[in-house]
Write an enzyme that holds these catalytic residues in place. Sequence first.
Site, PDB file in Angstrom:
ATOM      1  CE1 TYR A 145     -44.963  63.647 -69.150  1.00  0.00           C
ATOM      2  CE2 TYR A 145     -44.102  63.136 -66.967  1.00  0.00           C
ATOM      3  CZ  TYR A 145     -45.173  63.375 -67.811  1.00  0.00           C
ATOM      4  OH  TYR A 145     -46.452  63.338 -67.309  1.00  0.00           O
ATOM      5  CE  LYS A 159     -46.343  66.741 -68.166  1.00  0.00           C
ATOM      6  NZ  LYS A 159     -47.641  67.285 -68.603  1.00  0.00           N
TER       7      LYS A 159
HETATM    8  N1  LIG Z   1     -51.252  59.757 -65.517  1.00  0.00           N
HETATM    9  C1  LIG Z   1     -50.285  60.220 -64.738  1.00  0.00           C
HETATM   10  O1  LIG Z   1     -49.756  59.536 -63.842  1.00  0.00           O
HETATM   11  C2  LIG Z   1     -49.790  61.616 -64.902  1.00  0.00           C
HETATM   12  C3  LIG Z   1     -48.938  62.135 -63.927  1.00  0.00           C
HETATM   13  C4  LIG Z   1     -48.483  63.433 -64.065  1.00  0.00           C
HETATM   14  C5  LIG Z   1     -48.872  64.194 -65.151  1.00  0.00           C
HETATM   15  N2  LIG Z   1     -49.687  63.654 -66.099  1.00  0.00           N
HETATM   16  C6  LIG Z   1     -50.039  64.495 -67.236  1.00  0.00           C
HETATM   17  O2  LIG Z   1     -51.439  64.590 -67.333  1.00  0.00           O
HETATM   18  C7  LIG Z   1     -51.816  64.756 -68.706  1.00  0.00           C
HETATM   19  C8  LIG Z   1     -52.829  63.690 -69.076  1.00  0.00           C
HETATM   20  O3  LIG Z   1     -52.256  62.412 -68.838  1.00  0.00           O
HETATM   21  P1  LIG Z   1     -53.082  61.048 -68.948  1.00  0.00           P
HETATM   22  O4  LIG Z   1     -52.409  60.072 -68.067  1.00  0.00           O
HETATM   23  O5  LIG Z   1     -54.530  61.319 -68.836  1.00  0.00           O
HETATM   24  O6  LIG Z   1     -52.699  60.663 -70.455  1.00  0.00           O
HETATM   25  P2  LIG Z   1     -53.490  59.827 -71.569  1.00  0.00           P
HETATM   26  O7  LIG Z   1     -52.446  59.306 -72.476  1.00  0.00           O
HETATM   27  O8  LIG Z   1     -54.454  58.867 -70.947  1.00  0.00           O
HETATM   28  O9  LIG Z   1     -54.322  60.980 -72.312  1.00  0.00           O
HETATM   29  C9  LIG Z   1     -53.647  62.010 -72.991  1.00  0.00           C
HETATM   30  C10 LIG Z   1     -54.490  62.460 -74.170  1.00  0.00           C
HETATM   31  O10 LIG Z   1     -53.746  63.474 -74.880  1.00  0.00           O
HETATM   32  C11 LIG Z   1     -53.957  63.273 -76.268  1.00  0.00           C
HETATM   33  N3  LIG Z   1     -52.884  63.895 -77.045  1.00  0.00           N
HETATM   34  C12 LIG Z   1     -51.615  63.448 -77.199  1.00  0.00           C
HETATM   35  N4  LIG Z   1     -50.943  64.248 -78.060  1.00  0.00           N
HETATM   36  C13 LIG Z   1     -51.809  65.226 -78.431  1.00  0.00           C
HETATM   37  C14 LIG Z   1     -51.727  66.335 -79.310  1.00  0.00           C
HETATM   38  N5  LIG Z   1     -50.582  66.604 -80.007  1.00  0.00           N
HETATM   39  N6  LIG Z   1     -52.814  67.135 -79.467  1.00  0.00           N
HETATM   40  C15 LIG Z   1     -53.957  66.870 -78.801  1.00  0.00           C
HETATM   41  N7  LIG Z   1     -54.105  65.814 -77.976  1.00  0.00           N
HETATM   42  C16 LIG Z   1     -53.042  65.002 -77.790  1.00  0.00           C
HETATM   43  C17 LIG Z   1     -53.992  61.759 -76.421  1.00  0.00           C
HETATM   44  O11 LIG Z   1     -54.614  61.367 -77.646  1.00  0.00           O
HETATM   45  C18 LIG Z   1     -54.753  61.330 -75.175  1.00  0.00           C
HETATM   46  O12 LIG Z   1     -56.147  61.240 -75.422  1.00  0.00           O
HETATM   47  C19 LIG Z   1     -50.513  64.683 -69.506  1.00  0.00           C
HETATM   48  O13 LIG Z   1     -50.025  65.984 -69.729  1.00  0.00           O
HETATM   49  C20 LIG Z   1     -49.582  63.936 -68.574  1.00  0.00           C
HETATM   50  O14 LIG Z   1     -48.233  64.215 -68.827  1.00  0.00           O
HETATM   51  C21 LIG Z   1     -50.154  62.393 -66.004  1.00  0.00           C
END
Ligand SMILES: NC(=O)c1ccc[n+]([C@@H]2O[C@H](COP(=O)([O-])OP(=O)(O)OC[C@H]3O[C@@H](n4cnc5c(N)ncnc54)[C@H](O)[C@@H]3O)[C@@H](O)[C@H]2O)c1
Length: 249
Positions: free
Chosen positions: A155, A159
């Site tokens: 990850y 990132k």
């Molecule tokens: N939540 C956190 O703390 C956090 C922190 C830093 C970065 N992020 C990043 O933010 C983004 C969203 O995170 P989140 O927490 O909302 O995640 P989440 O898991 O709640 O939502 C992610 C969505 O992406 C979809 N997805 C996964 N693989 C996919 C694919 N191959 N094609 C299309 N859609 C796909 C999933 O079905 C899901 O609906 C991610 O990139 C995550 O790495 C999240």
Amino acid sequence: MDLGLKGKVAVVTGSGRGIGAETVLALAQEGVKVVVTDIDAESARATQQRLAALGFDAIAVPADVCRAESVEALARATIDAFGSVHILVNNAGFPRDNYLAKMPESDWDAVIDTILKGAYHCTKAVLPMMMAQRFGRIINISSRAHLGNPGQANYSAAKAGIIGFTRAVSLEQGRYNITANAIAPGFVETEGIRALPHYQRIKQAAIAKTPLERVGTPRDIANAVVYLASDAAGYITGETLHVTGGRYS
Ligand SMILES: NC(=O)c1ccc[n+]([C@@H]2O[C@H](COP(=O)([O-])OP(=O)(O)OC[C@H]3O[C@@H](n4cnc5c(N)ncnc54)[C@H](O)[C@@H]3O)[C@@H](O)[C@H]2O)c1
């Protein structure tokens, strides 16, 4: 303040839930026509229906960002429905944590493919339209983990990679009035995060390390996307905006 977003068209990957779902809502509230796209067709449709019920212009297009033909179909469906695309948010992604010594190759591939190859496919699919119209906003969701987190070699690599990708795209596309920026969220409470093992322990540890003494909300990140997509950020490109409550470690 008029953010200049009315009538623009945005594609937000992984917007069936979490940060992506809040982002399509925040953009729609600014008058943007939104494409809700997710590998999970049901969640994409449910989010689109919530937006439509609020009177917003939204379509749902299920797509897997890892597959070129799926992303090409997404771009075609966007053009068919709205005629253009101005804003792309590469948001789809997930962690699959393990110490590197125990990490199966499949977990390495899944994370790298979704985050990096997904951004490659989606950005490539919308660039011709953005270049032709001499306008585009590409916003890539990185993570504070780009600095390196134990148990997240895959990850963290993805990132950090997305930040290099963002800078390269910003250098290539500036002449077309296309900006590319990244957002590095800290711990944001979403369905994805709540599903992690030891979620409560991770959450408390995150709060302890965060100067603002709380975890982030999906709206905190969506607000940053709205800003970077807006006219107010028209002279910002190649940047990474940390939205972490001040946390860096
Ligand atoms: N939540 C956190 O703390 C956090 C922190 C830093 C970065 N992020 C990043 O933010 C983004 C969203 O995170 P989140 O927490 O909302 O995640 P989440 O898991 O709640 O939502 C992610 C969505 O992406 C979809 N997805 C996964 N693989 C996919 C694919 N191959 N094609 C299309 N859609 C796909 C999933 O079905 C899901 O609906 C991610 O990139 C995550 O790495 C999240």
